[in-house]
Design an enzyme around this catalytic site. Structure first.
Site, PDB file in Angstrom:
ATOM      1  N   LYS A 111     -42.532 -57.090   5.614  1.00 18.87           N
ATOM      2  CA  LYS A 111     -42.226 -57.472   4.229  1.00 18.87           C
ATOM      3  C   LYS A 111     -42.655 -58.915   3.973  1.00 18.87           C
ATOM      4  CE  LYS A 111     -38.875 -54.446   2.249  1.00 18.87           C
ATOM      5  NZ  LYS A 111     -37.620 -53.885   2.656  1.00 18.87           N
ATOM      6  N   LYS A 194     -45.372 -43.958   6.539  1.00 16.41           N
ATOM      7  CA  LYS A 194     -44.094 -43.231   6.540  1.00 16.41           C
ATOM      8  C   LYS A 194     -43.713 -42.787   5.121  1.00 16.41           C
ATOM      9  CE  LYS A 194     -40.258 -45.492   6.399  1.00 16.41           C
ATOM     10  NZ  LYS A 194     -38.957 -46.160   6.472  1.00 16.41           N
ATOM     11  N   LYS A 197     -38.615 -43.682   0.282  1.00 23.48           N
ATOM     12  CA  LYS A 197     -38.061 -43.585  -1.071  1.00 23.48           C
ATOM     13  C   LYS A 197     -38.529 -44.734  -1.968  1.00 23.48           C
ATOM     14  CE  LYS A 197     -33.994 -45.075   1.379  1.00 23.48           C
ATOM     15  NZ  LYS A 197     -32.914 -44.504   2.130  1.00 23.48           N
TER      16      LYS A 197
END
Ligand code: TYM
Length: 328
Positions: A111, A194, A197
């Site tokens: 991140k 991956k 969501k």
């Protein structure tokens, strides 16, 4: 009988990846072990959350736990923020965790590399320590998770070893419990990433997706130009991912599926998978709709919080004593 802890954070809607990677093992383990399954809402607020969405998703995930087969008579189901011992132990463990260890956590590193650290909270940085607290609080032997969380279980173990060496035997050393196949379900649009969501909408199947949307997402999944239904992760990541999903929801092996679709083209294979997925998800959605706004769900979560608080408070008291945080 082992102690089991795991959690899912309500930062987005529950995905097929969460189901296959984690929840299937929750359901399996509850029959033989002492299980705590938590909606880890405190983890969700490490990034900004809309208040109403957070509230809704937290209960959605609790209801989906039950709809997917977690039985509150066998397992304790609860919301993390209703058990204050998680944050208490989190702080005690932060004071026994090195900055260098947190710097090595790949999720934070990724991140930070993408967007820099400006605007990232210190909660996101120390998040693995709160996760260690979640796990160690319940003397967990096994932690059922997908592949992406293995590093976080390892740091929990490292912290436990260090604490035990410093203060005497206090924590059980936890181990990851993950599938050999299915621990990382991939994005349907980019099978090298991956399924998540927070990412690509079209590449991610949600457990509460409408059947028509499920069909659309599967039919538009990225494959390859070969038109042979065969498992080959390296050269055919898209088809291999679809085969994994198919296998996990039907309990047919990959080899059985390769045999079944030996003469099929990708369109036929995808249509069969989409039909299976809808057949599998519909009863989950029906059960979800029955319990989502019921008193039954609130009763289960109240009872779960009570049981979890009892266990966790006792553990935190023991840990505080060891450290010297005790007046009498
Ligand atoms: P979270 O909320 O991102 O994901 C919940 C669980 O789902 C698994 N998972 C997947 N498995 C296979 N394929 C995928 N595409 C996929 N996406 C997600 C995750 O590995 C995880 O098991 N930090 C954790 C939550 C947490 C936790 C804990 C877990 C907090 N405290 C203590 C275990 C024990 C997380 O963010 O998971």
């Amino acid at each position: 009988m082992a102690n089991i802890f795991s959690g899912i954070k309500p930062s987005g809607d529950l995905t097929l990846g969460n189901y296959i990677g984690a929840i299937t093992n929750f359901v399996k383990l509850q029959d033989e072990h002492n299980c705590y399954f938590c909606v880890v809402d405190l983890h969700a607020i490490t990034v900004p959350q809309d208040r109403a969405d957070l509230k809704k998703r937290t209960k959605d995930i609790a209801a989906l736990y039950l709809a997917c087969g977690i039985d509150p008579k066998k397992a304790t189901v609860f919301i993390q923020s209703e058990v204050p011992a998680h944050t208490q132990l989190g702080w005690l463990l932060e004071c026994n965790t090195y900055i260098g260890e947190l710097n090595r956590m790949t999720q934070f590193k990724d991140k930070a590399q993408k967007n820099g650290t400006d605007g990232l909270t210190s909660g996101l940085y120390t998040y693995p320590v709160l996760m260690a607290a979640d796990i160690l609080l319940y003397d967990s032997n096994l932690v059922p998770v997908g592949d992406d969380q293995k590093q976080h279980v390892e740091i929990a173990r490292d912290i436990a070893v260090r604490f035990n060496n410093k203060y005497g035997e206090t924590f059980i050393l936890p181990e990851t419990y993950a599938h050999k196949v299915g621990a990382r379900i991939m994005d349907l649009q980019d099978p090298t990433k991956k399924m998540s969501k927070s990412d690509n909408d079209k590449g991610c199947i949600l457990l509460l997706d409408d059947p028509k949307i499920i069909h659309k997402k599967i039919m538009s999944a990225i494959t390859d130009s070969e038109s042979i239904v065969k498992f080959d992760k390296e050269n055919k990541p898209g088809i291999s991912n679809l085969l994994t999903i198919y296998s996990k929801i039907t309990n047919l092996t990959i080899e059985e599926l390769e045999g079944k679709f030996v003469n099929a083209n990708y369109g036929e294979f995808k249509k069969a998978l989409a039909d299976e997925l809808v057949t599998f998800i519909t009863p989950i959605q029906n059960r979800f709709n029955e319990i989502r706004n019921s008193k039954e769900l609130d009763d289960i979560l109240d009872e779960g919080a009570m049981i979890a608080n009892q266990y966790a408070n006792r553990k935190v008291q023991k840990v505080m004593k060891k450290i010297g945080l005790i007046r009498k």
